[in-house]
Design a protein around this motif. Structure first.
Motif, PDB file in Angstrom:
ATOM      1  N   ASP A  74       0.819  -1.214   0.000  1.00  0.00           N
ATOM      2  CA  ASP A  74       0.000   0.000   0.000  1.00  0.00           C
ATOM      3  C   ASP A  74       0.852   1.264   0.000  1.00  0.00           C
ATOM      4  OD1 ASP A  74      -2.349  -1.484   0.069  1.00  0.00           O
ATOM      5  OD2 ASP A  74      -2.285  -1.646   2.249  1.00  0.00           O
ATOM      6  N   ARG A  75       2.018   1.191   0.640  1.00  0.00           N
ATOM      7  CA  ARG A  75       2.846   2.397   0.779  1.00  0.00           C
ATOM      8  C   ARG A  75       3.742   2.656  -0.423  1.00  0.00           C
ATOM      9  NH1 ARG A  75       3.577   0.236   6.062  1.00  0.00           N
ATOM     10  NH2 ARG A  75       5.631  -0.533   5.437  1.00  0.00           N
ATOM     11  N   HIS A  76       4.261   1.586  -1.047  1.00  0.00           N
ATOM     12  CA  HIS A  76       5.349   1.792  -2.003  1.00  0.00           C
ATOM     13  C   HIS A  76       5.117   1.221  -3.402  1.00  0.00           C
ATOM     14  CE1 HIS A  76       7.626   3.274   1.370  1.00  0.00           C
ATOM     15  NE2 HIS A  76       7.568   2.116   1.995  1.00  0.00           N
ATOM     16  N   ALA A  77       4.280   0.202  -3.551  1.00  0.00           N
ATOM     17  CA  ALA A  77       4.128  -0.442  -4.852  1.00  0.00           C
ATOM     18  C   ALA A  77       3.349   0.453  -5.821  1.00  0.00           C
ATOM     19  CB  ALA A  77       3.406  -1.785  -4.697  1.00  0.00           C
ATOM     20  N   PRO A  78       3.691   0.424  -7.120  1.00  0.00           N
ATOM     21  CA  PRO A  78       2.890   1.152  -8.113  1.00  0.00           C
ATOM     22  C   PRO A  78       1.437   0.714  -8.067  1.00  0.00           C
ATOM     23  CG  PRO A  78       4.928   0.326  -9.082  1.00  0.00           C
ATOM     24  CD  PRO A  78       4.819  -0.299  -7.719  1.00  0.00           C
ATOM     25  N   SER A  79       0.528   1.636  -8.272  1.00  0.00           N
ATOM     26  CA  SER A  79      -0.901   1.337  -8.096  1.00  0.00           C
ATOM     27  C   SER A  79      -1.380   0.214  -8.998  1.00  0.00           C
ATOM     28  CB  SER A  79      -1.730   2.599  -8.340  1.00  0.00           C
ATOM     29  OG  SER A  79      -1.503   3.102  -9.645  1.00  0.00           O
ATOM     30  N   PHE A  80      -0.825   0.116 -10.220  1.00  0.00           N
ATOM     31  CA  PHE A  80      -1.302  -0.920 -11.139  1.00  0.00           C
ATOM     32  C   PHE A  80      -0.863  -2.322 -10.726  1.00  0.00           C
ATOM     33  CE2 PHE A  80       2.909  -0.081 -12.778  1.00  0.00           C
ATOM     34  CZ  PHE A  80       3.349  -1.301 -13.276  1.00  0.00           C
ATOM     35  N   LEU A  81       0.196  -2.398  -9.890  1.00  0.00           N
ATOM     36  CA  LEU A  81       0.674  -3.696  -9.423  1.00  0.00           C
ATOM     37  C   LEU A  81       0.015  -4.140  -8.121  1.00  0.00           C
ATOM     38  CD1 LEU A  81       4.546  -3.685 -10.020  1.00  0.00           C
ATOM     39  CD2 LEU A  81       2.817  -5.032 -11.217  1.00  0.00           C
ATOM     40  N   ARG A  82      -0.542  -3.217  -7.367  1.00  0.00           N
ATOM     41  CA  ARG A  82      -1.052  -3.558  -6.034  1.00  0.00           C
ATOM     42  C   ARG A  82      -2.060  -4.696  -6.035  1.00  0.00           C
ATOM     43  NH1 ARG A  82      -1.787   2.690  -4.009  1.00  0.00           N
ATOM     44  NH2 ARG A  82       0.449   3.200  -4.022  1.00  0.00           N
ATOM     45  N   PRO A  83      -3.055  -4.700  -6.943  1.00  0.00           N
ATOM     46  CA  PRO A  83      -4.020  -5.811  -6.889  1.00  0.00           C
ATOM     47  C   PRO A  83      -3.363  -7.173  -7.096  1.00  0.00           C
ATOM     48  CG  PRO A  83      -4.860  -4.011  -8.232  1.00  0.00           C
ATOM     49  CD  PRO A  83      -3.429  -3.709  -7.961  1.00  0.00           C
ATOM     50  N   PHE A  84      -2.360  -7.238  -7.988  1.00  0.00           N
ATOM     51  CA  PHE A  84      -1.694  -8.518  -8.239  1.00  0.00           C
ATOM     52  C   PHE A  84      -0.815  -8.923  -7.061  1.00  0.00           C
ATOM     53  CE2 PHE A  84      -2.696  -6.913 -12.473  1.00  0.00           C
ATOM     54  CZ  PHE A  84      -3.321  -8.032 -13.020  1.00  0.00           C
ATOM     55  N   LEU A  85      -0.142  -7.964  -6.452  1.00  0.00           N
ATOM     56  CA  LEU A  85       0.665  -8.262  -5.269  1.00  0.00           C
ATOM     57  C   LEU A  85      -0.216  -8.729  -4.114  1.00  0.00           C
ATOM     58  CD1 LEU A  85       3.186  -5.292  -5.471  1.00  0.00           C
ATOM     59  CD2 LEU A  85       3.669  -7.707  -5.904  1.00  0.00           C
ATOM     60  N   ARG A  86      -1.405  -8.141  -3.995  1.00  0.00           N
ATOM     61  CA  ARG A  86      -2.341  -8.606  -2.972  1.00  0.00           C
ATOM     62  C   ARG A  86      -2.850 -10.006  -3.292  1.00  0.00           C
ATOM     63  NH1 ARG A  86      -5.470  -2.928  -3.284  1.00  0.00           N
ATOM     64  NH2 ARG A  86      -4.105  -1.686  -1.960  1.00  0.00           N
ATOM     65  N   LEU A  87      -3.055 -10.273  -4.572  1.00  0.00           N
ATOM     66  CA  LEU A  87      -3.504 -11.601  -4.979  1.00  0.00           C
ATOM     67  C   LEU A  87      -2.482 -12.659  -4.572  1.00  0.00           C
ATOM     68  CD1 LEU A  87      -5.952 -12.771  -6.567  1.00  0.00           C
ATOM     69  CD2 LEU A  87      -4.543 -12.648  -8.622  1.00  0.00           C
ATOM     70  N   ALA A  88      -1.200 -12.299  -4.671  1.00  0.00           N
ATOM     71  CA  ALA A  88      -0.119 -13.215  -4.278  1.00  0.00           C
ATOM     72  C   ALA A  88       0.196 -13.141  -2.792  1.00  0.00           C
ATOM     73  CB  ALA A  88       1.143 -12.893  -5.083  1.00  0.00           C
TER      74      ALA A  88
ATOM     75  N   ARG B 119     -10.779  -8.682  -1.264  1.00  0.00           N
ATOM     76  CA  ARG B 119      -9.656  -9.222  -2.006  1.00  0.00           C
ATOM     77  C   ARG B 119      -9.821  -8.915  -3.501  1.00  0.00           C
ATOM     78  NH1 ARG B 119      -8.505 -15.062   1.051  1.00  0.00           N
ATOM     79  NH2 ARG B 119      -7.394 -14.140   2.833  1.00  0.00           N
ATOM     80  N   PRO B 120      -8.729  -8.939  -4.266  1.00  0.00           N
ATOM     81  CA  PRO B 120      -8.762  -8.427  -5.636  1.00  0.00           C
ATOM     82  C   PRO B 120      -9.830  -9.024  -6.551  1.00  0.00           C
ATOM     83  CG  PRO B 120      -6.503  -8.678  -4.927  1.00  0.00           C
ATOM     84  CD  PRO B 120      -7.349  -9.256  -3.826  1.00  0.00           C
ATOM     85  N   LEU B 121     -10.059 -10.339  -6.487  1.00  0.00           N
ATOM     86  CA  LEU B 121     -11.053 -10.926  -7.392  1.00  0.00           C
ATOM     87  C   LEU B 121     -12.489 -10.560  -7.023  1.00  0.00           C
ATOM     88  CD1 LEU B 121      -9.454 -14.361  -8.261  1.00  0.00           C
ATOM     89  CD2 LEU B 121     -10.231 -12.648  -9.897  1.00  0.00           C
ATOM     90  N   PRO B 122     -12.939 -10.808  -5.791  1.00  0.00           N
ATOM     91  CA  PRO B 122     -14.323 -10.412  -5.475  1.00  0.00           C
ATOM     92  C   PRO B 122     -14.546  -8.911  -5.528  1.00  0.00           C
ATOM     93  CG  PRO B 122     -13.195 -11.182  -3.497  1.00  0.00           C
ATOM     94  CD  PRO B 122     -12.322 -11.528  -4.656  1.00  0.00           C
ATOM     95  N   ALA B 123     -13.476  -8.117  -5.313  1.00  0.00           N
ATOM     96  CA  ALA B 123     -13.612  -6.660  -5.356  1.00  0.00           C
ATOM     97  C   ALA B 123     -13.549  -6.118  -6.776  1.00  0.00           C
ATOM     98  CB  ALA B 123     -12.520  -6.008  -4.513  1.00  0.00           C
ATOM     99  N   GLY B 124     -13.261  -6.970  -7.772  1.00  0.00           N
ATOM    100  CA  GLY B 124     -13.198  -6.526  -9.150  1.00  0.00           C
ATOM    101  C   GLY B 124     -11.922  -5.809  -9.527  1.00  0.00           C
ATOM    102  N   GLN B 125     -10.891  -5.909  -8.697  1.00  0.00           N
ATOM    103  CA  GLN B 125      -9.617  -5.256  -9.010  1.00  0.00           C
ATOM    104  C   GLN B 125      -8.812  -6.025 -10.048  1.00  0.00           C
ATOM    105  OE1 GLN B 125      -8.549  -5.105  -4.636  1.00  0.00           O
ATOM    106  NE2 GLN B 125      -7.665  -3.176  -5.289  1.00  0.00           N
ATOM    107  N   VAL B 126      -9.046  -7.336 -10.138  1.00  0.00           N
ATOM    108  CA  VAL B 126      -8.367  -8.197 -11.101  1.00  0.00           C
ATOM    109  C   VAL B 126      -9.414  -9.055 -11.787  1.00  0.00           C
ATOM    110  CG1 VAL B 126      -6.714 -10.090 -11.383  1.00  0.00           C
ATOM    111  CG2 VAL B 126      -6.227  -8.259  -9.747  1.00  0.00           C
TER     112      VAL B 126
END
Length: 313
Positions: free
Chosen positions: A17-31, A107-114
């Motif tokens: 949340d603090r440092h990752a680029p916004s477009f990568l955050r959903p995938f990093l959360r998925l992992a 989480r990214p999938l149910p929230a529609g982020q990915v």
């Protein structure tokens, strides 16, 4: 796909949340890169196994410390990649359930982020990273590692079928307890299987604590777990599970010819597990998460004893 949705309820105030680029955050959360505790808990049995195998080599007069360090590093990379792949696969299968559970609905999938297609592509990339690590290992270790894939694939389905899906998680998550032996000495002696069995029960214990966070939601959506099965008797079950963990790992140390440092590490590990049993409050979600996370420290305490034994014993 959107990137503005909030982080999952159990994942806030982290480096993603603090440092990752916004477009990568959903995938990093998925992992679950925002919650490295799972990678630690997957990696620690691998390092236990490397340390014990190195100790076996040392007692034979030919310790290969450089290879042990190389395999430890490879296992660290592989643990991050495959834990991420496992979490991605879990979220693909559980996307509908996650949407109905308070802790996981963002989480990214149910929230529609990915998108689902995006999740599959990301899964493939993580598996590719794991494959690269795998191909750096000796042939016997590759065969041993590949033998675990069935467990990894079916684990997310077990909560729909059996009351202790944590057992299948333990069987999959503890596979690393075999890998150090397979890579470093090219065989699986009895001590490797005893270490594996002890690790399995350790996982069942700590993941039961973790599962108490979702006990009420799991009951509402019909998901099975050891937390629901053990319910108010959880503390007693933890005594049995953690007690058997210590006994089995103690037998592994004994069969491997371990000495005083290994036994001291096991004693400190056992004391930490005892602290967890005394400390846990199954009706307090924050307490359960804190106690669950403390298992990284428990595992590292035992690791310190095993390393000292291999190098100094």
């Amino acid at each position: 796909m959107t990137s503005a949705a909030p982080a999952p309820a159990d994942s806030a105030g982290n480096w993603v949340d603090r440092h990752a680029p916004s477009f990568l955050r959903p995938f990093l959360r998925l992992a679950r890169a925002d919650r490295p505790i799972g990678s630690w808990l997957l990696l620690i049995p691998c390092w236990w196994s490397v340390a014990m195998a190195l100790g076996v080599q040392a007692r034979m007069g030919a310790p290969d410390t450089l290879s042990a360090l190389a395999y430890a590093a490879l296992f660290a990379i592989g643990a991050v990649a495959m834990r991420g792949a496992g979490c991605t696969w879990n979220d693909i299968l559980d996307r509908d359930i996650d949407g109905r559970v308070e802790r996981t609905r963002s989480r990214p999938l149910p929230a529609g982020q990915v998108t689902l297609a995006g999740a599959f592509v990301f899964l493939a990339l993580q598996c590719l990273a794991g494959l690269v690590v795998l191909l750096c290992l000796p042939a016997f270790a590759i065969v041993v590692a590949l033998s675990s894939l069935g467990l990894v694939a079916v684990y997310p389905l077990m909560k729909r079928i059996i009351w202790i899906p944590q057992l299948v998680l333990g069987l999959a998550f503890s596979w690393g307890a075999l890998m150090g032996y397979a890579a470093l000495i090219g065989t699986l002696p009895g001590s490797a299987f005893l270490l594996y069995a002890g690790s399995v029960l350790w996982v069942v214990g700590y993941d039961t604590i973790y599962a108490h966070q979702d006990r009420e939601d799991d009951e509402a959506v019909g998901v099975k777990s050891s937390a629901r099965l053990f319910a108010g008797a959880t503390r007693g079950w933890l005594v049995g599970l953690y007690g058997a963990t210590v006994v089995l790992i103690g037998l592994a140390i004994g069969f491997a010819g371990g000495g005083v440092f290994a036994w001291l590490g096991l004693a400190a590990f056992a004391a930490h597990l005892g602290w967890q049993i005394a400390r846990v409050d199954i009706d307090d979600r924050e307490n359960c998460l804190t106690v669950f996370r403390s298992n990284r420290d428990a595992g590292l305490i035992l690791l310190a004893g095993l390393i000292a034994q291999a190098l100094l014993g």
